[in-house]
Design a protein around this motif. Structure first.
Motif, mmCIF file in Angstrom:
data_model
loop_
_atom_site.group_PDB
_atom_site.id
_atom_site.type_symbol
_atom_site.label_atom_id
_atom_site.label_comp_id
_atom_site.label_asym_id
_atom_site.label_seq_id
_atom_site.Cartn_x
_atom_site.Cartn_y
_atom_site.Cartn_z
ATOM 1 N N PRO A 104 0.818 -1.217 0.000
ATOM 2 C CA PRO A 104 0.000 0.000 0.000
ATOM 3 C C PRO A 104 0.850 1.264 0.000
ATOM 4 O O PRO A 104 1.818 1.388 0.741
ATOM 5 C CB PRO A 104 -0.805 -0.133 1.304
ATOM 6 C CG PRO A 104 -0.920 -1.604 1.524
ATOM 7 C CD PRO A 104 0.386 -2.173 1.038
ATOM 8 N N GLY A 105 0.476 2.191 -0.853
ATOM 9 C CA GLY A 105 1.183 3.464 -0.957
ATOM 10 C C GLY A 105 2.291 3.446 -1.985
ATOM 11 O O GLY A 105 2.444 4.406 -2.760
ATOM 12 N N ALA A 106 3.064 2.377 -2.039
ATOM 13 C CA ALA A 106 4.218 2.340 -2.951
ATOM 14 C C ALA A 106 3.780 2.293 -4.401
ATOM 15 O O ALA A 106 4.346 2.983 -5.255
ATOM 16 C CB ALA A 106 5.104 1.138 -2.618
ATOM 17 N N TRP A 107 2.772 1.479 -4.721
ATOM 18 C CA TRP A 107 2.387 1.346 -6.131
ATOM 19 C C TRP A 107 1.662 2.592 -6.638
ATOM 20 O O TRP A 107 1.815 2.981 -7.799
ATOM 21 C CB TRP A 107 1.532 0.095 -6.340
ATOM 22 C CG TRP A 107 0.147 0.160 -5.751
ATOM 23 C CD1 TRP A 107 -0.252 -0.244 -4.521
ATOM 24 C CD2 TRP A 107 -1.017 0.642 -6.409
ATOM 25 N NE1 TRP A 107 -1.588 -0.025 -4.340
ATOM 26 C CE2 TRP A 107 -2.096 0.506 -5.502
ATOM 27 C CE3 TRP A 107 -1.284 1.178 -7.674
ATOM 28 C CZ2 TRP A 107 -3.402 0.894 -5.815
ATOM 29 C CZ3 TRP A 107 -2.573 1.563 -7.981
ATOM 30 C CH2 TRP A 107 -3.614 1.418 -7.054
ATOM 31 N N SER A 108 0.894 3.246 -5.790
ATOM 32 C CA SER A 108 0.164 4.437 -6.234
ATOM 33 C C SER A 108 1.097 5.601 -6.509
ATOM 34 O O SER A 108 0.800 6.473 -7.334
ATOM 35 C CB SER A 108 -0.873 4.830 -5.172
ATOM 36 O OG SER A 108 -0.248 5.094 -3.924
ATOM 37 N N ARG A 109 2.262 5.620 -5.837
ATOM 38 C CA ARG A 109 3.230 6.699 -6.047
ATOM 39 C C ARG A 109 4.157 6.439 -7.228
ATOM 40 O O ARG A 109 4.579 7.359 -7.913
ATOM 41 C CB ARG A 109 4.090 6.903 -4.783
ATOM 42 C CG ARG A 109 3.344 7.408 -3.562
ATOM 43 C CD ARG A 109 4.346 7.839 -2.492
ATOM 44 N NE ARG A 109 5.268 6.746 -2.148
ATOM 45 C CZ ARG A 109 5.066 5.902 -1.147
ATOM 46 N NH1 ARG A 109 3.969 6.001 -0.409
ATOM 47 N NH2 ARG A 109 5.945 4.961 -0.887
ATOM 48 N N SER A 110 4.471 5.176 -7.463
ATOM 49 C CA SER A 110 5.576 4.887 -8.386
ATOM 50 C C SER A 110 5.273 3.783 -9.382
ATOM 51 O O SER A 110 6.188 3.142 -9.899
ATOM 52 C CB SER A 110 6.822 4.484 -7.560
ATOM 53 O OG SER A 110 7.111 5.429 -6.557
ATOM 54 N N LEU A 111 4.002 3.535 -9.694
ATOM 55 C CA LEU A 111 3.649 2.394 -10.538
ATOM 56 C C LEU A 111 4.313 2.473 -11.908
ATOM 57 O O LEU A 111 4.858 1.477 -12.404
ATOM 58 C CB LEU A 111 2.135 2.293 -10.690
ATOM 59 C CG LEU A 111 1.649 1.130 -11.559
ATOM 60 C CD1 LEU A 111 2.132 -0.199 -10.998
ATOM 61 C CD2 LEU A 111 0.132 1.156 -11.687
ATOM 62 N N LEU A 115 6.778 -0.446 -13.345
ATOM 63 C CA LEU A 115 6.464 -1.210 -14.554
ATOM 64 C C LEU A 115 7.567 -1.055 -15.594
ATOM 65 O O LEU A 115 7.886 -2.010 -16.315
ATOM 66 C CB LEU A 115 5.120 -0.751 -15.131
ATOM 67 C CG LEU A 115 3.883 -1.088 -14.291
ATOM 68 C CD1 LEU A 115 2.632 -0.534 -14.953
ATOM 69 C CD2 LEU A 115 3.749 -2.597 -14.099
ATOM 70 N N ARG A 116 8.145 0.121 -15.684
ATOM 71 C CA ARG A 116 9.250 0.332 -16.611
ATOM 72 C C ARG A 116 10.442 -0.540 -16.239
ATOM 73 O O ARG A 116 11.090 -1.141 -17.102
ATOM 74 C CB ARG A 116 9.645 1.810 -16.596
ATOM 75 C CG ARG A 116 10.865 2.157 -17.453
ATOM 76 C CD ARG A 116 10.651 1.833 -18.911
ATOM 77 N NE ARG A 116 11.779 2.254 -19.721
ATOM 78 C CZ ARG A 116 11.981 1.861 -20.974
ATOM 79 N NH1 ARG A 116 11.108 1.041 -21.551
ATOM 80 N NH2 ARG A 116 13.029 2.281 -21.645
ATOM 81 N N LYS A 117 10.716 -0.652 -14.956
ATOM 82 C CA LYS A 117 11.821 -1.503 -14.504
ATOM 83 C C LYS A 117 11.550 -2.962 -14.851
ATOM 84 O O LYS A 117 12.464 -3.706 -15.249
ATOM 85 C CB LYS A 117 12.020 -1.347 -12.995
ATOM 86 C CG LYS A 117 12.625 -0.015 -12.570
ATOM 87 C CD LYS A 117 12.789 0.040 -11.066
ATOM 88 C CE LYS A 117 13.409 1.362 -10.624
ATOM 89 N NZ LYS A 117 14.806 1.497 -11.080
ATOM 90 N N LEU A 118 10.310 -3.387 -14.706
ATOM 91 C CA LEU A 118 9.955 -4.769 -15.041
ATOM 92 C C LEU A 118 10.197 -5.052 -16.523
ATOM 93 O O LEU A 118 10.693 -6.116 -16.894
ATOM 94 C CB LEU A 118 8.496 -5.043 -14.673
ATOM 95 C CG LEU A 118 8.176 -5.059 -13.178
ATOM 96 C CD1 LEU A 118 6.664 -5.165 -12.962
ATOM 97 C CD2 LEU A 118 8.888 -6.212 -12.484
ATOM 98 N N VAL A 119 9.843 -4.093 -17.359
ATOM 99 C CA VAL A 119 10.059 -4.250 -18.807
ATOM 100 C C VAL A 119 11.553 -4.343 -19.104
ATOM 101 O O VAL A 119 12.003 -5.199 -19.884
ATOM 102 C CB VAL A 119 9.420 -3.083 -19.581
ATOM 103 C CG1 VAL A 119 9.831 -3.132 -21.044
ATOM 104 C CG2 VAL A 119 7.903 -3.138 -19.456
ATOM 105 N N LEU A 120 12.346 -3.479 -18.493
ATOM 106 C CA LEU A 120 13.787 -3.474 -18.728
ATOM 107 C C LEU A 120 14.432 -4.776 -18.277
ATOM 108 O O LEU A 120 15.443 -5.210 -18.853
ATOM 109 C CB LEU A 120 14.437 -2.289 -18.007
ATOM 110 C CG LEU A 120 14.081 -0.897 -18.545
ATOM 111 C CD1 LEU A 120 14.698 0.188 -17.671
ATOM 112 C CD2 LEU A 120 14.565 -0.744 -19.993
#
Length: 246
Positions: A104-111, A115-120
């Motif tokens: 909670p909180g982390a994904w709403s601030r930096s999703l 996701l970009r890091k996951l793609v890389l």
């Protein structure tokens, strides 16, 4: 070691159990081998993640036989005159799935950045959902060390159930270990001291609000997938849950 050893990378359905059973059957030969002065000793990996870590110590990607190619592995006669042939199918690193829970909180601030890091890192998202964790589910995600301190345990459970979390099922070769390596230590302060590029170093605030939960082993990843994605995954090529059911 004074004598040479043979290292084999093997693959087949239910490989760990089948190989363990085969090695047990070899015990009937051990008395004969010990009298001849050569004792057959074997060491096998017990999990897919350990297998991968050990395989990269001995093999490069070019050493693996790709595709459905038969590989015959022969233990040569220096092993007490015993010839053993093993037949298997060999491929490269297996595509696995793992679970990433963005707290909670982390994904709403930096999703978008996450996701970009996951793609890389070449992860494919094969499952995604928002979820409000129930206390018993939150408890199941915590380590045994956290559970030893009632105050710390309460802090973790309170935070995990305080808002909506985002759960992702991720797929790539050696997914479980790769994600664990990217997340870094659970303490963001320690993570920043070791490597500021660890994800918990970048997005974590404290040991409790450290940004992420990631499956720590293949078995835990399967458990987490069944827990969070009982309806299945959105990738037809992902067979992890089907294989586990078999």
């Amino acid at each position: 070691m004074s004598n040479p050893v043979l290292v084999c990378a093997l693959r087949r359905i239910n490989a760990f159990k089948v190989l363990a059973d085969a090695l047990k059957r070899l015990t009937q030969c051990r008395e004969k081998l010990s009298r001849s002065g050569s004792f057959l000793q074997t060491v096998m990996a017990l999990t897919p993640e350990v297998t991968f870590r050990q395989a990269v110590l001995f093999f490069t990607e070019m050493d693996f036989v790709t595709g459905k190619t038969l590989l015959f592995v022969v233990l040569p006669p220096f092993l007490g005159g015993l010839w053993v042939s093993l037949v298997c199918f060999v491929t490269g690193a297996q595509i696995l799935c793992t679970v990433l829970l963005i707290k909670p909180g982390a994904w709403s601030r930096s999703l978008a950045k996450i996701l970009r890091k996951l793609v890389l890192e070449k992860f494919s998202v094969v499952g995604m959902k928002h979820i409000n964790l129930e206390p018993d589910v939150a408890l199941g995600l915590l380590s045994s060390e956290v559970k030893q301190d009632p105050a710390v345990l309460e802090a973790h459970c309170t935070y995990l159930t305080s808002g909506t979390a985002l759960v992702l099922c991720l797929q790539r070769p050696n997914a479980v270990k790769k994600l664990v390596d990217l997340l870094g230590p659970e303490d963001p302060k320690l993570a920043r001291a070791l490597d500021p590029f660890f994800w918990r170093a970048q997005y974590g605030i404290s040991v409790v609000q450290n940004g992420f939960y990631g499956s720590k082993s293949y078995q835990i990843a399967v458990r987490d997938m069944k827990l969070f994605f009982p309806e299945g995954l959105c990738c037809a090529e992902c067979q992890t849950l089907e294989e586990e059911e078999v």
